[in-house]
Motif scaffolding. Structure first.
Motif, mmCIF file in Angstrom:
data_model
loop_
_atom_site.group_PDB
_atom_site.id
_atom_site.type_symbol
_atom_site.label_atom_id
_atom_site.label_comp_id
_atom_site.label_asym_id
_atom_site.label_seq_id
_atom_site.Cartn_x
_atom_site.Cartn_y
_atom_site.Cartn_z
ATOM 1 N N ILE A 127 0.905 -1.144 0.207
ATOM 2 C CA ILE A 127 -0.017 -0.013 0.011
ATOM 3 C C ILE A 127 0.942 1.388 0.099
ATOM 4 N N ALA A 128 2.219 1.294 0.656
ATOM 5 C CA ALA A 128 2.675 2.463 1.055
ATOM 6 C C ALA A 128 3.434 2.633 -0.420
ATOM 7 N N MET A 129 3.751 1.613 -1.097
ATOM 8 C CA MET A 129 4.796 1.761 -2.288
ATOM 9 C C MET A 129 3.750 1.736 -3.724
ATOM 10 N N LEU A 130 2.515 1.937 -3.380
ATOM 11 C CA LEU A 130 1.679 1.692 -4.491
ATOM 12 C C LEU A 130 2.081 3.061 -5.642
ATOM 13 N N PRO A 131 2.079 4.364 -5.078
ATOM 14 C CA PRO A 131 2.646 5.425 -6.054
ATOM 15 C C PRO A 131 4.031 5.018 -6.999
ATOM 16 N N SER A 132 4.779 4.427 -6.135
ATOM 17 C CA SER A 132 5.973 4.118 -7.061
ATOM 18 C C SER A 132 5.815 2.884 -7.923
ATOM 19 N N LEU A 133 4.936 1.932 -7.491
ATOM 20 C CA LEU A 133 4.779 0.897 -8.214
ATOM 21 C C LEU A 133 4.125 1.417 -9.476
ATOM 22 N N VAL A 134 2.999 2.241 -9.465
ATOM 23 C CA VAL A 134 2.395 2.718 -10.714
ATOM 24 C C VAL A 134 3.397 3.306 -11.680
ATOM 25 N N SER A 135 4.374 4.160 -10.881
ATOM 26 C CA SER A 135 5.181 4.975 -11.805
ATOM 27 C C SER A 135 6.192 3.730 -12.638
ATOM 28 N N GLN A 136 6.382 2.772 -11.870
ATOM 29 C CA GLN A 136 7.101 1.707 -12.831
ATOM 30 C C GLN A 136 6.413 1.102 -13.747
ATOM 31 N N PHE A 137 5.062 1.149 -13.696
ATOM 32 C CA PHE A 137 4.160 0.580 -14.737
ATOM 33 C C PHE A 137 4.202 1.602 -15.901
ATOM 34 N N VAL A 138 4.134 2.825 -15.578
ATOM 35 C CA VAL A 138 4.352 3.769 -16.578
ATOM 36 C C VAL A 138 5.803 3.657 -17.415
ATOM 37 N N VAL A 139 6.670 3.217 -16.798
ATOM 38 C CA VAL A 139 8.051 3.055 -17.365
ATOM 39 C C VAL A 139 8.074 1.806 -18.147
ATOM 40 N N ILE A 140 7.230 0.780 -17.707
ATOM 41 C CA ILE A 140 7.290 -0.350 -18.635
ATOM 42 C C ILE A 140 6.198 -0.118 -19.984
ATOM 43 N N LEU A 141 5.272 0.738 -19.870
ATOM 44 C CA LEU A 141 4.387 1.206 -21.001
ATOM 45 C C LEU A 141 5.233 1.964 -22.012
ATOM 46 N N LYS A 142 6.033 3.044 -21.627
ATOM 47 C CA LYS A 142 6.920 3.650 -22.278
ATOM 48 C C LYS A 142 8.225 2.838 -22.928
ATOM 49 N N ASP A 143 8.619 2.050 -22.083
ATOM 50 C CA ASP A 143 9.729 1.253 -22.826
ATOM 51 C C ASP A 143 9.497 0.344 -23.831
ATOM 52 N N SER A 144 8.015 0.020 -23.772
ATOM 53 C CA SER A 144 7.898 -0.936 -24.848
ATOM 54 C C SER A 144 8.112 -0.356 -26.277
ATOM 55 N N ALA A 145 8.218 1.065 -26.275
ATOM 56 C CA ALA A 145 8.542 1.480 -27.523
ATOM 57 C C ALA A 145 9.926 1.232 -28.253
ATOM 58 N N LEU A 146 10.736 0.753 -27.292
ATOM 59 C CA LEU A 146 12.198 0.270 -27.573
ATOM 60 C C LEU A 146 12.177 -0.942 -28.433
#
Length: 226
Positions: A127-146
């Motif tokens: 629960i505490a790390m949920l914002p950081s976890l979602v930020s990592q999901f955003v990184v995954i989505l963006k890095d899929s462009a590689l």
């Protein structure tokens, strides 16, 4: 469609990888902690693009899967290994950030180290790390462009092909950026909503229940009132 598919596979596998190796770094056995730490630090240090290219070449040479699936597998595995290692660090730091009284209370009621991690500490850390976890999901989505580098036909690759055929590269790239921003914004809003709901549920579960015998009691009341 390919972008969403690669991102979803990578998110699910990265979370599983992160939980396993994050808990491994918190294990009571030094050997397990050392192995988990070595794996996490190695994949955090290797750039995602290099992993994609290495997997693409290696899987294509080994011919263990159909050649049409090699780009997708290379993208998903590379994103899983890198982002899973980052999530493992988030799990470790999230558990370490909890008050020590949580583990002490779990030990006081007879829980083992593993039970304390699984039932008490890890849910609170997530629960505490949920914002950081979602930020990592955003990184995954963006890095899929590689994946366009390894011939994976994701959103950016197909958009570039369309732009090259119609001589409107700038307009297409702006549209691609807007779509990525919109998807990432929706992910962030969803995470905020989930975090608020979890926080409200946690706060409600910790409220003391009213005991009928205490209603109307005063500090100087009789024993019956208390």
């Amino acid at each position: 469609q390919n972008t969403i598919v690669a991102a979803l596979y990578s998110v699910v596998l990265a979370v599983a990888f992160g939980l396993v190796f994050g808990l491994g770094r918190l294990a009571p056995y030094a050997v397990v902690r050392w192995i988990a730490g070595a794996v996490v630090e190695f994949f955090r240090a290797v750039p995602v693009l290099i992993m994609m290219i290495a997997l693409w070449l290696g899987l294509g040479f080994a011919k263990v899967i159909p050649s049409s699936d090699v780009p997708l597998v290379a993208v998903v595995v590379a994103l899983t290994l890198y982002n899973g290692s980052v999530i493992a660090e988030l799990v470790r730091s999230g558990v370490f950030g909890l008050p020590k009284g949580q583990r002490e209370a779990a030990s006081a009621i007879g829980m083992t180290h593993t039970q304390s991690l699984r039932l008490v500490e890890l849910p609170q850390a997530l629960i505490a790390m949920l914002p950081s976890l979602v930020s990592q999901f955003v990184v995954i989505l963006k890095d899929s462009a590689l994946g366009s580098i390894v011939t994976f036909n994701e959103f950016l690759q197909l958009s570039r092909q369309f732009a090259a055929a119609n001589s409107n590269m700038l307009q297409v790239l702006v549209l691609v950026a807007v779509v990525f921003i919109l998807i990432n914004w929706l992910l962030t809003k969803l995470a905020d909503r989930v975090a608020r709901r979890l926080s409200n549920r946690t706060a409600a579960s910790t409220k003391p229940a009213l005991v009928p015998g205490n209603v109307g009691a005063t500090p100087g009341g009789t024993g019956t009132e208390q």
